[in-house]
Design an enzyme around this catalytic site. Sequence first.
Site, PDB file in Angstrom:
ATOM      1  CG  HIS A 105      39.740  31.425  69.687  1.00 14.06           C
ATOM      2  ND1 HIS A 105      39.839  32.783  69.944  1.00 14.06           N
ATOM      3  CD2 HIS A 105      40.260  31.254  68.447  1.00 14.06           C
ATOM      4  CE1 HIS A 105      40.395  33.391  68.905  1.00 14.06           C
ATOM      5  NE2 HIS A 105      40.656  32.473  67.975  1.00 14.06           N
ATOM      6  N   GLY A 106      39.989  28.939  73.359  1.00 16.25           N
ATOM      7  CA  GLY A 106      39.608  28.210  74.564  1.00 16.25           C
ATOM      8  C   GLY A 106      40.353  26.899  74.703  1.00 16.25           C
ATOM      9  CG  ASN A 159      43.991  31.315  70.524  1.00 18.65           C
ATOM     10  OD1 ASN A 159      44.853  31.017  69.707  1.00 18.65           O
ATOM     11  ND2 ASN A 159      43.123  32.293  70.306  1.00 18.65           N
ATOM     12  CG  ASP A 188      42.897  36.489  70.463  1.00 17.68           C
ATOM     13  OD1 ASP A 188      42.494  35.999  69.397  1.00 17.68           O
ATOM     14  OD2 ASP A 188      42.632  35.986  71.577  1.00 17.68           O
ATOM     15  CB  THR A 206      42.074  29.788  81.412  1.00 15.06           C
ATOM     16  OG1 THR A 206      41.182  30.679  80.712  1.00 15.06           O
ATOM     17  CG2 THR A 206      41.563  29.593  82.830  1.00 15.06           C
ATOM     18  CD  GLU A 235      35.721  33.198  66.837  1.00 18.36           C
ATOM     19  OE1 GLU A 235      35.003  32.602  67.656  1.00 18.36           O
ATOM     20  OE2 GLU A 235      36.570  34.045  67.178  1.00 18.36           O
TER      21      GLU A 235
END
Length: 284
Positions: free
Chosen positions: A204-205, A227, A82, A230, A134
């Site tokens: 992402h996030g 993804n 990543d 957290t 990206e």
Amino acid sequence: MTRANLSEVLRPALANGYAVPGFVCLGWEDARAFVAAATAENAPVILQAGPGFRAHTPISVIGAMFRALADSVPVPVVLHLDHGRSGAEIVDAISEGFTSVMFDGSDLPLLENIRQTRQIARTAADSGVSIEGELGIVGYHGGIASGLTDPAEAAEFVRETGVDALAIACGNTHLQTGPKGLLNEANIAAIAKATGSAVPLVIHGGSGVPADQRTDLARQTPICKFNIGTELRQTFGKALRTYLATDPEVFDRIAILKATEPPIISRSREILRQLGASNRIPGN
């Protein structure tokens, strides 16, 4: 099935209306928990080694760990680099058995991002490795703000680079500690239309995206990969503190870290079901 590249798990997801999580790994215990969850759910899974993990652990060690885990289970496991920032990082990952790489040229001018991504895509393809690119700035919680990917630029990027998946910016932010707002679905629809829904899209996030929206987007759009990092690190931290509180005298690191795995497995299984990835492996 064991090792798979990104295309091998995202193309079926694109065709059948589900998404596959890219679980962000930081060590043996969480990576092992992720493949255990995928096996229990009969689902494909993507193990991701981001910059933080690579700064802490040599890529050769991560590669060996991922290969061993993938080869130990009957479900497809993608070994994914990543946020690779250079061709050298990509080559190193491929040499260590990674089956998928992400080149992050999102902070480059469009034409330079296209040029470098196209070159890396060719290198990856020669080894049967998939590539994620990206386009657009996905910011960080408490740091740089996110932008929106331009649909016309996305169409050009996909056409000119030959990427197997495209990470987009549509209101998502890295390192969110909880759902903070909905993604921009109009922007996602415009990108899907511009690209002809021909390439899997990546968020992402993903921890910052409300659960219901993750489910809906997986079913109804070309978003085929979220993804997730957290929220699983939060699960790990909570489990660790809970276990240590039960016995202030405990000191065996294997026992301590092993206690974090059941909660991670449970939460990972919930995410796999939420994205519609469960029971997608025929014959298992």
